[in-house]
Write a protein that holds these residues in place. Structure first.
Motif, PDB file in Angstrom:
ATOM      1  N   HIS A  70       0.635  -1.069  -0.135  1.00 32.97           N
ATOM      2  CA  HIS A  70      -0.089   0.272  -0.460  1.00 32.97           C
ATOM      3  C   HIS A  70       0.580   1.300   0.043  1.00 32.97           C
ATOM      4  N   LYS A  71       1.922   0.762   0.794  1.00 31.05           N
ATOM      5  CA  LYS A  71       2.585   2.516   0.833  1.00 31.05           C
ATOM      6  C   LYS A  71       3.305   2.759  -0.562  1.00 31.05           C
ATOM      7  N   LEU A  72       3.791   1.977  -1.157  1.00 31.47           N
ATOM      8  CA  LEU A  72       4.847   1.984  -2.514  1.00 31.47           C
ATOM      9  C   LEU A  72       3.670   2.536  -3.543  1.00 31.47           C
ATOM     10  N   ILE A  73       2.799   1.870  -3.619  1.00 34.84           N
ATOM     11  CA  ILE A  73       1.175   2.577  -4.670  1.00 34.84           C
ATOM     12  C   ILE A  73       1.410   3.843  -4.095  1.00 34.84           C
ATOM     13  N   ALA A  74       0.654   4.133  -2.959  1.00 38.58           N
ATOM     14  CA  ALA A  74       0.432   5.871  -2.235  1.00 38.58           C
ATOM     15  C   ALA A  74       1.355   6.699  -2.628  1.00 38.58           C
ATOM     16  N   GLU A  78       1.522   9.728  -5.603  1.00 42.97           N
ATOM     17  CA  GLU A  78       1.466  11.289  -5.058  1.00 42.97           C
ATOM     18  C   GLU A  78       1.447  12.137  -6.056  1.00 42.97           C
ATOM     19  N   LYS A  79       2.305  10.796  -7.341  1.00 46.00           N
ATOM     20  CA  LYS A  79       2.476  12.167  -8.183  1.00 46.00           C
ATOM     21  C   LYS A  79       1.694  12.724  -9.354  1.00 46.00           C
ATOM     22  N   ASN A  80       0.768  11.712  -9.165  1.00 43.37           N
ATOM     23  CA  ASN A  80      -0.399  12.382 -10.149  1.00 43.37           C
ATOM     24  C   ASN A  80      -1.115  12.028 -10.835  1.00 43.37           C
ATOM     25  N   TYR A 104      -4.738  -5.089  -5.968  1.00 46.41           N
ATOM     26  CA  TYR A 104      -4.903  -3.736  -6.918  1.00 46.41           C
ATOM     27  C   TYR A 104      -6.612  -3.059  -7.176  1.00 46.41           C
ATOM     28  N   GLN A 105      -7.622  -4.329  -6.868  1.00 50.52           N
ATOM     29  CA  GLN A 105      -9.226  -3.205  -6.281  1.00 50.52           C
ATOM     30  C   GLN A 105      -8.973  -3.163  -5.588  1.00 50.52           C
ATOM     31  N   ARG A 106      -8.588  -2.991  -3.933  1.00 52.44           N
ATOM     32  CA  ARG A 106      -8.832  -2.829  -2.878  1.00 52.44           C
ATOM     33  C   ARG A 106      -7.431  -1.416  -2.905  1.00 52.44           C
ATOM     34  N   GLU A 107      -6.532  -1.276  -3.491  1.00 55.65           N
ATOM     35  CA  GLU A 107      -6.016   0.306  -4.244  1.00 55.65           C
ATOM     36  C   GLU A 107      -6.175   0.853  -5.233  1.00 55.65           C
ATOM     37  N   GLY A 108      -8.149   1.235  -5.729  1.00 63.91           N
ATOM     38  CA  GLY A 108      -8.855   1.272  -6.439  1.00 63.91           C
ATOM     39  C   GLY A 108      -8.708   1.563  -8.053  1.00 63.91           C
ATOM     40  N   PHE A 109      -7.560  -0.276  -8.844  1.00 62.14           N
ATOM     41  CA  PHE A 109      -6.986   0.033  -9.891  1.00 62.14           C
ATOM     42  C   PHE A 109      -7.962  -0.757 -10.382  1.00 62.14           C
ATOM     43  N   HIS A 110      -8.816   0.088 -12.055  1.00 59.18           N
ATOM     44  CA  HIS A 110     -10.099  -1.002 -13.057  1.00 59.18           C
ATOM     45  C   HIS A 110      -9.098  -0.787 -13.226  1.00 59.18           C
TER      46      HIS A 110
END
Length: 192
Positions: A70-74, A78-80, A104-110
């Motif tokens: 999660h931290k790596l994806i977050a 941040e690069k938006n 990835y689904q929890r991280e908001g990926f489609h």
């Protein structure tokens, strides 16, 4: 164990770039291709003007559940910019494939269900079917994700491929396609 050994033990051979290929990207394309490495993780990614591409993300088994993924994806979020990545379809004989998809689904990926992606591995000569996932800070049409994937394929996956492997990957037009509506099923819907 070094970063390449970690990746090689985790990812199947047909998904792995050679060490020379990755090191060549880091050396020659250090303006866009990066390695983020720690004792419990390896993250290889490309940052282009309009998007990020996660080439490899590895978190050691003993660190799973600590929130490191999660931290790596977050950090990338941040690069938006939109983030795209490839994931293998769920294989019922490999529990990790379903766990990755849920992560990835929890991280908001489609799932870019309209994009078909199949390439012949230069290591095994077998066709490897992958799915494209993406996250975006604002709604982006899958046509933009398709264009970003084509750019990734040309600038990252096939970078000096003849030099590293003695032959070239297939042309991007053969590897990436827009699926028909009948073919475009969402892998997240299938697993829920």
């Amino acid at each position: 164990m070094n970063w390449y050994e970690k990746l090689s033990q985790y990812f199947p051979i047909e998904e792995m770039k050679s060490r020379d290929h990755i090191e060549g990207l880091l050396k020659d394309r250090g303006d866009i291709y990066y390695k983020d490495e720690g004792p419990k993780h390896v993250l290889m990614y490309a940052e282009l003007d309009d998007f990020l591409f996660i080439d490899y993300i590895y978190v050691s088994k003993d660190a799973r559940g600590e929130g490191l993924g999660h931290k790596l994806i977050a950090k990338l979020k941040e690069k938006n910019k939109p983030i795209i990545l490839e994931v293998e379809p769920v294989d019922d004989s490999d529990q990790d494939t379903a766990k990755r998809l849920k992560f990835y689904q929890r991280e908001g990926f489609h799932h870019a269900s309209s994009i078909g992606y199949s390439r012949r591995s230069l290591a095994t000569n077998e066709v490897n079917h992958m799915e494209i996932l993406y996250w975006s800070p604002n709604d982006r049409p899958e046509s933009e994700i398709f264009s970003a994937m084509k750019e990734t394929y040309k600038h990252i996956h096939t970078y000096k491929d003849k030099e590293w492997y003695g032959r070239s990957y297939e042309d991007v037009k053969k590897v990436l396609k827009i699926r028909s509506e009948e073919e475009a099923t969402n892998i997240f819907d299938e697993k829920n």
